[in-house]
Design an enzyme around this catalytic site. Sequence first.
Site, PDB file in Angstrom:
ATOM      1  N   GLU A   1       0.807  -1.221   0.000  1.00 44.71           N
ATOM      2  CA  GLU A   1       0.000   0.000   0.000  1.00 44.71           C
ATOM      3  C   GLU A   1       0.845   1.277   0.000  1.00 44.71           C
ATOM      4  O   GLU A   1       0.345   2.354   0.339  1.00 44.71           O
ATOM      5  CB  GLU A   1      -0.980  -0.013   1.172  1.00 44.71           C
ATOM      6  CG  GLU A   1      -2.061  -1.069   0.983  1.00 44.71           C
ATOM      7  CD  GLU A   1      -3.222  -0.900   1.942  1.00 44.71           C
ATOM      8  OE1 GLU A   1      -4.303  -0.496   1.479  1.00 44.71           O
ATOM      9  OE2 GLU A   1      -3.044  -1.172   3.138  1.00 44.71           O
TER      10      GLU A   1
ATOM     11  N   HIS B   1     -11.566  -1.694   6.572  1.00 41.76           N
ATOM     12  CA  HIS B   1     -10.130  -1.733   6.346  1.00 41.76           C
ATOM     13  C   HIS B   1      -9.369  -1.038   7.480  1.00 41.76           C
ATOM     14  O   HIS B   1      -8.656  -1.683   8.226  1.00 41.76           O
ATOM     15  CB  HIS B   1      -9.847  -1.069   4.985  1.00 41.76           C
ATOM     16  CG  HIS B   1      -8.432  -1.097   4.537  1.00 41.76           C
ATOM     17  ND1 HIS B   1      -8.042  -0.665   3.289  1.00 41.76           N
ATOM     18  CD2 HIS B   1      -7.289  -1.478   5.156  1.00 41.76           C
ATOM     19  CE1 HIS B   1      -6.726  -0.792   3.166  1.00 41.76           C
ATOM     20  NE2 HIS B   1      -6.253  -1.278   4.285  1.00 41.76           N
TER      21      HIS B   1
HETATM   22 ZN   LIG Z   1      -4.300  -1.473   4.918  1.00 46.42          ZN
END
Ligand SMILES: [Zn+2]
Length: 254
Positions: free
Chosen positions: A85, A172
């Site tokens: 990410e 998330h």
């Molecule tokens: Zn994450």
Amino acid sequence: MSELQTIKELREKVALSCRMIGNRGVTRGSFGHVSARIPGTDKILIKAKGPDEEALEFAAERDIILIDIQGNTLEAPPGLEAPQETDMHLAVFRARPEVMSVIHSHPDWVVALTACEKPLLPIYAAYNPPGMRLVLEGIPIYPRSVTVVNEELGKDFMRYMGDKKVCFLRGHGMTTAGQSVEEATSISLNAFELARLNYMAYSIGNPKPVPEEDLREYQSRWQKGTRRGDRQESSTGEPSDWRYNKKLLEKAGL
Ligand SMILES: [Zn+2]
């Protein structure tokens, strides 16, 4: 100060921030990362992932690798690489030159609240004014629950985060942005507490915001900027909540 010295000090701070948010339960295991822009450059330090990754609460300077704003790895020990990410961090740094640190974490309270579409409310003021301020300034919610792993998703995420200090990601976690590692850490801890208390209140009944009059009183104090609790430089140059969390780490042997 030489760039090498700046990188060394910033790397220590990023590792400390990882341990602080891991220690306080803001995130678990190796899910989440802290990053910091090296002032005056397009280089970024970020908590790494990979076969040799550590959980955030145990992160050391070795775990903080050097990349550039295009996402290329400049320096990383074997067994460590930029997290998937990274694109979310880069999207924030590219869009907002004032941001010097980004923190992504997976707080359980945020997952539960976003799953139930329960909006965060200013249910307290005096309990923790900086947390109440975050909710008044607005906390957007990114509606997707995928990991943000490319430039396109990074841009999509920024359509929601915009210029805010914190953005929740449905199912998330959350992403925060600050003008220093200390500030981004503080925002993460305050947003975590806000989510935790909102969850508790919703679990008992129907929480109500504190009176409008009290919110206006705080807004007027902030405008004057003279009240205790406004961020002021301490004799050590470190914000008091940063020093407090350092002591908690020492106490925990981290
Ligand atoms: Zn994450």
